[in-house]
Scaffold this motif. Structure first.
Motif, mmCIF file in Angstrom:
data_model
loop_
_atom_site.group_PDB
_atom_site.id
_atom_site.type_symbol
_atom_site.label_atom_id
_atom_site.label_comp_id
_atom_site.label_asym_id
_atom_site.label_seq_id
_atom_site.Cartn_x
_atom_site.Cartn_y
_atom_site.Cartn_z
ATOM 1 N N GLY A 134 19.990 21.199 9.941
ATOM 2 C CA GLY A 134 21.240 20.444 10.648
ATOM 3 C C GLY A 134 21.844 19.559 9.539
ATOM 4 O O GLY A 134 21.689 19.792 8.385
ATOM 5 N N VAL A 135 22.402 18.772 9.907
ATOM 6 C CA VAL A 135 23.285 17.816 9.055
ATOM 7 C C VAL A 135 23.223 16.350 9.646
ATOM 8 O O VAL A 135 22.916 16.151 10.891
ATOM 9 N N GLN A 136 23.192 15.645 8.887
ATOM 10 C CA GLN A 136 23.562 13.987 9.008
ATOM 11 C C GLN A 136 25.185 13.885 9.215
ATOM 12 O O GLN A 136 25.789 14.055 8.056
ATOM 13 N N THR A 137 25.699 13.329 10.339
ATOM 14 C CA THR A 137 27.035 13.336 10.437
ATOM 15 C C THR A 137 27.616 11.972 10.462
ATOM 16 O O THR A 137 27.252 11.071 11.120
ATOM 17 N N ALA A 224 34.793 -2.502 6.309
ATOM 18 C CA ALA A 224 34.164 -1.318 7.262
ATOM 19 C C ALA A 224 32.775 -1.522 7.942
ATOM 20 O O ALA A 224 31.899 -2.197 7.657
ATOM 21 N N VAL A 225 32.607 -1.343 9.255
ATOM 22 C CA VAL A 225 31.650 -1.406 9.975
ATOM 23 C C VAL A 225 30.771 -0.104 10.030
ATOM 24 O O VAL A 225 31.334 0.800 10.194
ATOM 25 N N THR A 226 29.536 0.056 9.610
ATOM 26 C CA THR A 226 28.832 1.408 9.565
ATOM 27 C C THR A 226 27.503 1.084 10.662
ATOM 28 O O THR A 226 26.671 0.257 10.563
ATOM 29 N N VAL A 227 27.646 1.785 11.823
ATOM 30 C CA VAL A 227 26.837 1.714 12.969
ATOM 31 C C VAL A 227 25.529 2.567 12.617
ATOM 32 O O VAL A 227 25.785 3.961 12.400
ATOM 33 N N ARG A 228 24.331 1.966 12.483
ATOM 34 C CA ARG A 228 23.045 3.026 12.138
ATOM 35 C C ARG A 228 22.461 3.307 13.571
ATOM 36 O O ARG A 228 21.722 4.459 13.378
ATOM 37 N N ASP A 229 22.390 2.491 14.340
ATOM 38 C CA ASP A 229 21.719 2.622 15.620
ATOM 39 C C ASP A 229 22.375 1.932 16.826
ATOM 40 O O ASP A 229 22.983 1.013 16.823
ATOM 41 N N VAL A 255 35.352 1.959 11.487
ATOM 42 C CA VAL A 255 33.920 1.984 11.998
ATOM 43 C C VAL A 255 33.626 3.289 11.795
ATOM 44 O O VAL A 255 34.030 4.461 12.092
ATOM 45 N N HIS A 256 32.567 3.466 10.842
ATOM 46 C CA HIS A 256 31.590 4.622 10.447
ATOM 47 C C HIS A 256 30.429 4.527 11.554
ATOM 48 O O HIS A 256 29.828 3.510 11.833
ATOM 49 N N THR A 257 30.050 5.708 11.984
ATOM 50 C CA THR A 257 28.572 5.826 12.586
ATOM 51 C C THR A 257 27.923 7.079 12.236
ATOM 52 O O THR A 257 28.531 8.108 11.850
ATOM 53 N N PHE A 258 26.675 6.754 12.239
ATOM 54 C CA PHE A 258 25.566 7.802 11.697
ATOM 55 C C PHE A 258 24.814 8.152 13.211
ATOM 56 O O PHE A 258 23.519 7.524 13.390
ATOM 57 N N LEU A 259 25.465 8.601 14.077
ATOM 58 C CA LEU A 259 24.828 9.035 15.388
ATOM 59 C C LEU A 259 24.892 10.278 15.876
ATOM 60 O O LEU A 259 25.192 11.157 14.979
ATOM 61 N N ASP A 260 24.341 10.615 16.977
ATOM 62 C CA ASP A 260 24.387 11.956 17.651
ATOM 63 C C ASP A 260 26.050 12.354 17.571
ATOM 64 O O ASP A 260 26.937 11.637 18.172
ATOM 65 N N PRO A 261 26.290 13.508 16.849
ATOM 66 C CA PRO A 261 27.970 13.789 17.245
ATOM 67 C C PRO A 261 28.399 13.858 18.498
ATOM 68 O O PRO A 261 29.694 14.172 18.636
ATOM 69 N N ARG A 262 27.808 14.275 19.342
ATOM 70 C CA ARG A 262 28.025 14.109 20.848
ATOM 71 C C ARG A 262 27.750 13.037 21.447
ATOM 72 O O ARG A 262 27.470 12.791 22.827
ATOM 73 N N ASP A 263 27.842 11.817 20.826
ATOM 74 C CA ASP A 263 27.523 10.419 21.455
ATOM 75 C C ASP A 263 28.597 10.348 22.725
ATOM 76 O O ASP A 263 29.742 10.685 22.397
ATOM 77 N N PRO A 264 28.440 9.870 23.682
ATOM 78 C CA PRO A 264 29.339 9.805 24.807
ATOM 79 C C PRO A 264 30.327 8.886 24.633
ATOM 80 O O PRO A 264 31.462 8.831 25.139
ATOM 81 N N VAL A 265 30.380 8.106 23.487
ATOM 82 C CA VAL A 265 31.523 7.231 23.200
ATOM 83 C C VAL A 265 32.932 7.612 22.963
ATOM 84 O O VAL A 265 33.876 7.141 23.292
ATOM 85 N N THR A 266 32.584 9.013 22.400
ATOM 86 C CA THR A 266 33.555 10.065 22.212
ATOM 87 C C THR A 266 34.633 10.552 23.400
ATOM 88 O O THR A 266 35.861 10.502 23.560
ATOM 89 N N LEU A 267 33.571 10.523 24.467
ATOM 90 C CA LEU A 267 34.312 10.858 26.083
ATOM 91 C C LEU A 267 34.995 9.585 26.549
ATOM 92 O O LEU A 267 35.773 9.710 27.173
ATOM 93 N N ALA A 268 34.529 8.512 26.227
ATOM 94 C CA ALA A 268 34.814 7.088 26.703
ATOM 95 C C ALA A 268 35.847 6.478 26.072
ATOM 96 O O ALA A 268 36.882 5.680 26.618
ATOM 97 N N LEU A 269 36.321 6.747 24.935
ATOM 98 C CA LEU A 269 37.179 6.000 24.133
ATOM 99 C C LEU A 269 38.743 6.379 24.488
ATOM 100 O O LEU A 269 38.989 7.685 25.015
ATOM 101 N N PRO A 402 20.141 20.168 16.523
ATOM 102 C CA PRO A 402 19.382 18.936 15.900
ATOM 103 C C PRO A 402 20.430 18.140 15.118
ATOM 104 O O PRO A 402 21.135 18.857 14.413
ATOM 105 N N PHE A 403 19.989 16.902 14.876
ATOM 106 C CA PHE A 403 21.038 15.814 14.204
ATOM 107 C C PHE A 403 19.900 15.031 13.663
ATOM 108 O O PHE A 403 18.840 14.623 14.356
ATOM 109 N N ILE A 404 20.217 14.425 12.415
ATOM 110 C CA ILE A 404 19.299 13.347 12.025
ATOM 111 C C ILE A 404 20.462 11.925 11.552
ATOM 112 O O ILE A 404 21.602 12.491 11.111
#
Length: 408
Positions: A134-137, A224-229, A255-269, A402-404
């Motif tokens: 997979g990829v880290q996104t 820039a803010v980078t979210v790790r978790d 803001v950069h994020t290293f999270l699940d590419p399908r994190d629900p924040v995308t649905l809520a923004l 899968p994602f990391i």
């Protein structure tokens, strides 16, 4: 060519290993000495292996970082291969392959059932059974959208106990992360250990906040803010945490994020992620199929059986014919017989069983484990044999995206 052998790295070897690392990748930057001491202490005593020549001179080294990785929402012991260094003057002598094989053997001895790494080259690791998993996104958002999310949603729910995280919060943060992976049934992310979280909070190396039912970890640099978790059990907790992340939008508009590419924040923004998306490939491997399959999570309504034949030179415990069975969210992998050695005629019964089962080598097993469909494995010449029904069953068993999130 001189004979190569492997052994554990001991404290006296560390200067030589560091010198090889610097000759291979350049000197450590600011703060590098502290990092080197920390990762060395983590892996000395069984998780760092050296390749030496006939005079016992270290000409290569690598380490196995101990991780806990989610697969189907359940957590498995994972060996994270990192710090693979080869003395430049010794390249082309099989040092890296010798080292990688030794690392796989050691992971099996330690009880790590799967392994992952971020490759500098794919050819080396494919030679020893790793494949792209997979990829880290890295997603990028406008900070003001996150700020507005926090203002509109969290404000209606009242205070959620937002405060800076302290070392005593480490256990709760660890538990929340494990529960989140299980709740969403995700595959790939690693959970920081309690010790790692405690050390991070003690060193104050990242910014962390907790709320009732969630936490966020991020850093701030170069506007820039980078979210790790970011883990949240409720929409209100998530909105509060995202609001903190976006609260400095005037000074840090990105803001950069290293999270699940399908994190629900995308649905809520209220807005979309920007077009800037970066992806880093990672590779995976199965070290112990029986234990890994038994520990992996599956859909609770999935009921399926499938046959699989594996040929794995570096992890011989994987080699054989397997019956994979999934029921009630759990799986069992039962060895039905040793697989016929490639090229042997075998008995008629063995040949019949084998012809009805998909056959893969270690790379194909790794790709299958990471959710690549059998049709794609066939197209890449990583699978043979089997049947359409068997292919469909295996696709259902291993289906995942899968994602990391953490680079190691």
């Amino acid at each position: 060519m001189s004979e190569l052998r492997t052994r554990d790295v001991v404290d006296a070897d560390l200067p030589a290993v560091l010198a090889i690392r610097n000759r291979s990748f350049g000197p450590l930057g600011t703060g590098g000495d502290v990092w080197w001491q920390r990762v060395s202490a983590e892996t000395l005593g069984g998780r760092m292996i050296a390749v030496v020549d006939e005079s016992d001179q270290v000409i290569g080294a690598g380490r196995i970082r101990p991780y806990e990785q989610a697969w189907g929402g359940q957590h498995l012991r994972m060996g994270g291969v990192a710090g693979v260094y080869v003395e430049p003057s010794a390249r082309g002598r099989g040092v890296a392959t010798t080292l990688t094989r030794a690392l796989i053997t050691r992971m099996s001895e330690l009880g790590d059932v799967v392994s992952c790494l971020f490759p500098t080259t794919a050819t080396l690791y494919r030679r020893t059974g790793y494949e792209i998993g997979g990829v880290q996104t890295r997603m990028t958002y406008a900070a003001h959208h996150l700020r507005d999310l926090g203002a509109t949603r969290a404000g209606r729910a009242g205070s959620t106990g937002l405060r800076p995280a302290v070392p005593s919060d480490a256990q709760q943060m660890h538990d929340l992360a494990r529960a989140s992976n299980a709740r969403h049934g995700v595959s790939g992310p690693m959970v920081r250990s309690v010790a790692a979280l405690t050390g991070m909070l003690e060193r104050d190396e990242l910014i962390a906040y907790v709320v009732d039912g969630g936490f966020v970890v991020y850093d701030l640099s170069e506007q820039a803010v980078t979210v790790r978790d970011l883990v949240a059990t409720t929409p209100e907790a998530a909105a509060t945490l995202w609001g903190v992340v976006g609260s400095g939008s005037s000074a840090a508009p990105t803001v950069h994020t290293f999270l699940d590419p399908r994190d629900p924040v995308t649905l809520a923004l209220g807005g979309l992620p920007t077009v800037e998306v970066q992806q880093i490939p990672w590779m995976g491997r199965v070290v112990d199929l029986g234990a890994a399959f038994a520990g992996r999570g599956f859909g609770r309504h999935l009921s399926v059986e499938a046959d699989l034949v594996v040929d794995d030179t570096e992890a011989p415990a994987n080699t054989g014919r397997w019956r994979l069975s999934v029921r009630d969210g759990r799986g069992t992998a039962t060895r039905t017989d040793d697989a016929p050695v490639r090229g042997d005629a075998g008995t008629d019964a063995a040949d019949a069983i084998t012809s009805n089962a998909l056959r893969v080598e270690a790379r194909g097993l790794a790709a299958l484990w990471c959710g690549w469909s059998v049709s794609r494995l066939r197209q890449a010449e990583l699978a043979t044999g089997g049947s359409p029904d068997g292919d469909a069953a295996l696709d259902a068993v291993f289906a995942c995206q899968p994602f990391i999130t953490e680079y190691f």
